[in-house]
Motif scaffolding. Structure first.
Motif, PDB file in Angstrom:
ATOM      1  N   THR A  13       0.817  -1.220   0.000  1.00 14.12           N
ATOM      2  CA  THR A  13       0.000   0.000   0.000  1.00 14.12           C
ATOM      3  C   THR A  13       0.848   1.267   0.000  1.00 14.12           C
ATOM      4  O   THR A  13       0.310   2.367   0.200  1.00 14.12           O
ATOM      5  N   GLY A  14       2.166   1.136  -0.195  1.00 14.81           N
ATOM      6  CA  GLY A  14       3.015   2.317  -0.272  1.00 14.81           C
ATOM      7  C   GLY A  14       2.993   3.138   0.992  1.00 14.81           C
ATOM      8  O   GLY A  14       2.807   4.349   0.952  1.00 14.81           O
ATOM      9  N   THR A  15       3.163   2.466   2.142  1.00 17.15           N
ATOM     10  CA  THR A  15       3.114   3.070   3.480  1.00 17.15           C
ATOM     11  C   THR A  15       1.779   3.745   3.760  1.00 17.15           C
ATOM     12  O   THR A  15       1.690   4.700   4.514  1.00 17.15           O
ATOM     13  N   GLY A  16       0.718   3.207   3.134  1.00 19.23           N
ATOM     14  CA  GLY A  16      -0.620   3.738   3.371  1.00 19.23           C
ATOM     15  C   GLY A  16      -0.981   4.928   2.513  1.00 19.23           C
ATOM     16  O   GLY A  16      -2.039   5.541   2.715  1.00 19.23           O
ATOM     17  N   HIS A  30      -1.771   0.345   7.547  1.00 23.04           N
ATOM     18  CA  HIS A  30      -1.165   1.337   8.450  1.00 23.04           C
ATOM     19  C   HIS A  30      -0.756   2.560   7.636  1.00 23.04           C
ATOM     20  O   HIS A  30      -0.234   2.436   6.525  1.00 23.04           O
ATOM     21  N   PHE A  31      -0.995   3.719   8.216  1.00 16.72           N
ATOM     22  CA  PHE A  31      -0.747   4.982   7.529  1.00 16.72           C
ATOM     23  C   PHE A  31       0.510   5.639   8.091  1.00 16.72           C
ATOM     24  O   PHE A  31       0.444   6.433   9.029  1.00 16.72           O
ATOM     25  N   GLY A  32       1.646   5.272   7.543  1.00 16.83           N
ATOM     26  CA  GLY A  32       2.909   5.861   7.971  1.00 16.83           C
ATOM     27  C   GLY A  32       3.725   4.928   8.859  1.00 16.83           C
ATOM     28  O   GLY A  32       3.212   3.986   9.463  1.00 16.83           O
ATOM     29  N   ALA A  68     -19.288   5.570  12.843  1.00 11.02           N
ATOM     30  CA  ALA A  68     -18.923   6.653  11.924  1.00 11.02           C
ATOM     31  C   ALA A  68     -19.485   6.491  10.521  1.00 11.02           C
ATOM     32  O   ALA A  68     -19.348   7.402   9.705  1.00 11.02           O
ATOM     33  N   GLY A  69     -20.090   5.340  10.227  1.00 13.10           N
ATOM     34  CA  GLY A  69     -20.565   5.111   8.875  1.00 13.10           C
ATOM     35  C   GLY A  69     -19.408   4.815   7.936  1.00 13.10           C
ATOM     36  O   GLY A  69     -18.278   4.550   8.376  1.00 13.10           O
ATOM     37  N   PRO A  70     -19.637   4.857   6.626  1.00 13.21           N
ATOM     38  CA  PRO A  70     -18.562   4.597   5.675  1.00 13.21           C
ATOM     39  C   PRO A  70     -17.404   5.555   5.872  1.00 13.21           C
ATOM     40  O   PRO A  70     -17.577   6.774   5.837  1.00 13.21           O
ATOM     41  N   SER A  71     -16.226   5.025   6.121  1.00 15.23           N
ATOM     42  CA  SER A  71     -15.040   5.854   6.349  1.00 15.23           C
ATOM     43  C   SER A  71     -13.808   5.006   6.096  1.00 15.23           C
ATOM     44  O   SER A  71     -13.888   3.778   6.060  1.00 15.23           O
ATOM     45  N   LEU A  72     -12.702   5.675   5.940  1.00 19.19           N
ATOM     46  CA  LEU A  72     -11.440   4.981   5.701  1.00 19.19           C
ATOM     47  C   LEU A  72     -10.668   4.926   7.008  1.00 19.19           C
ATOM     48  O   LEU A  72     -10.294   5.964   7.562  1.00 19.19           O
ATOM     49  N   PHE A  73     -10.443   3.736   7.515  1.00 20.63           N
ATOM     50  CA  PHE A  73      -9.701   3.556   8.760  1.00 20.63           C
ATOM     51  C   PHE A  73      -8.893   2.265   8.671  1.00 20.63           C
ATOM     52  O   PHE A  73      -9.131   1.417   7.811  1.00 20.63           O
ATOM     53  N   GLY A  74      -7.934   2.122   9.552  1.00 20.09           N
ATOM     54  CA  GLY A  74      -7.117   0.911   9.533  1.00 20.09           C
ATOM     55  C   GLY A  74      -6.140   0.877  10.694  1.00 20.09           C
ATOM     56  O   GLY A  74      -6.009   1.847  11.443  1.00 20.09           O
ATOM     57  N   GLY A  75      -5.473  -0.247  10.833  1.00 24.63           N
ATOM     58  CA  GLY A  75      -4.474  -0.413  11.878  1.00 24.63           C
ATOM     59  C   GLY A  75      -4.828  -1.513  12.859  1.00 24.63           C
ATOM     60  O   GLY A  75      -5.981  -1.937  12.962  1.00 24.63           O
ATOM     61  N   LEU A  76      -3.836  -1.952  13.591  1.00 23.93           N
ATOM     62  CA  LEU A  76      -3.998  -3.016  14.578  1.00 23.93           C
ATOM     63  C   LEU A  76      -4.502  -2.515  15.928  1.00 23.93           C
ATOM     64  O   LEU A  76      -4.636  -3.312  16.859  1.00 23.93           O
ATOM     65  N   SER A  77      -4.781  -1.228  16.063  1.00 19.59           N
ATOM     66  CA  SER A  77      -5.100  -0.667  17.373  1.00 19.59           C
ATOM     67  C   SER A  77      -6.295  -1.343  18.033  1.00 19.59           C
ATOM     68  O   SER A  77      -6.278  -1.622  19.231  1.00 19.59           O
TER      69      SER A  77
END
Length: 289
Positions: free
Chosen positions: A104-107, A152-154, A200-209
């Motif tokens: 994903t190119g570092t998110g 993951h974003f960054g 939050a409805g449709p949204s862009l999120f991610g990560g192992l948190s």
């Protein structure tokens, strides 16, 4: 890329431990003194947001608080390769996360990020258009229910979550086995993702948190019911994580425009982890009795 002032702190604040942590994570930075303040500069606003989040968790650079001194010494003696052999599922999960991070190119490559997002989306004229979950599932894209945990974003986002998963995952794998860790990780991911979507409805999120808060809750409640050395976390870790969760829920970071945080995913994961810890701990206590 222009340098951004990630933090401005008074001169008397000791940043040495936190700077050491940044160096260990290979985060490009510099510190300058300006008008009686220490200014921490990093390249780019995204990295600045992640540095601020990292400082909120580890102002003294205490990333090693996740390990008790005796356990840290033991693990150091075993060597990193031996640790991987002892915790194969934990290592595989992290390796998969690293692969997705690269793909994903570092998110930042949204063309590939959309392969793993909870709902499908498209970008047109600089705007993101997200589908609803029923549309996504109607296309039989069931993998999306789980794969946001791999995004993951960054670098800092990845590093912090990886550190937590490495410590908590190994504990569960050692105490309850690899299949239990896999099952819990998938369950917490599913719960966290649905919680965030419902909130939050449709949204862009991610990560192992969300998964990490689930693992934390599992170890916490399990340990309360059926004490075991594997799940004995230093009190400061639990307090810090719960305090961080509450601070994030106030919305202060969104108000200060530091970026949105998937609070519902964290809460959903934590509640699911407390439930599995309650069930697992009760069963372990009953067997022991």
């Amino acid at each position: 890329m222009n340098a951004v002032a990630a933090m401005r702190l008074p001169e008397h604040v000791d940043l040495s431990g936190f700077i050491t942590l940044l160096q260990r994570l290979k985060v490009p930075h510099r510190v300058a003194e300006e008008a009686g303040e220490q200014v921490l500069w990093v390249p780019g606003e995204q990295l600045a947001e992640q540095v601020r989040e990292l400082y909120g968790r580890y102002p003294q650079g205490d990333a090693e608080v996740l390990l008790e001194p005796s356990q840290a010494s033991k693990n150091s003696a075993q060597g990193f390769v031996q640790q991987l052999k002892n915790s194969p599922l934990t290592a595989i999960m992290l390796a998969l996360t690293f692969v997705v991070f690269a793909v994903t190119g570092t998110g930042e490559n949204y063309t590939t990020v959309r392969w793993f997002s909870f709902v499908d989306f498209r970008i047109q004229d600089g705007h993101i258009y997200l589908a609803y979950l029923n549309e996504t599932l109607a296309s039989s894209q069931w993998w999306r229910l789980l794969t946001p945990m791999l995004i993951h974003f960054g670098w800092l986002h990845l590093a912090m979550n990886s550190l937590w998963y490495w410590e908590l995952g190994r504990r569960i794998e050692a105490r309850q086995g690899a299949m239990m860790l896999l099952g819990l990780s998938l369950l917490f991911s599913l719960t966290a993702n649905f919680a965030q979507y419902l909130n939050a409805g449709p949204s862009l999120f991610g990560g192992l948190s969300g998964v990490l808060y689930g693992l934390l809750g599992h170890c916490w409640i399990f340990q309360r019911l059926a004490p075991t050395p594997a799940y004995r976390l230093p009190p400061g870790v639990l307090v810090m994580m719960l305090a961080w969760l509450l601070i994030c829920m106030t919305g202060i970071f969104e108000l200060l425009q530091f970026g949105a945080i998937a609070n519902a995913a964290h809460v959903g994961g934590l509640l699911a982890g407390c439930l599995t810890g309650l069930l697992g701990g009760a069963l372990a206590r009953r067997r022991h009795s």
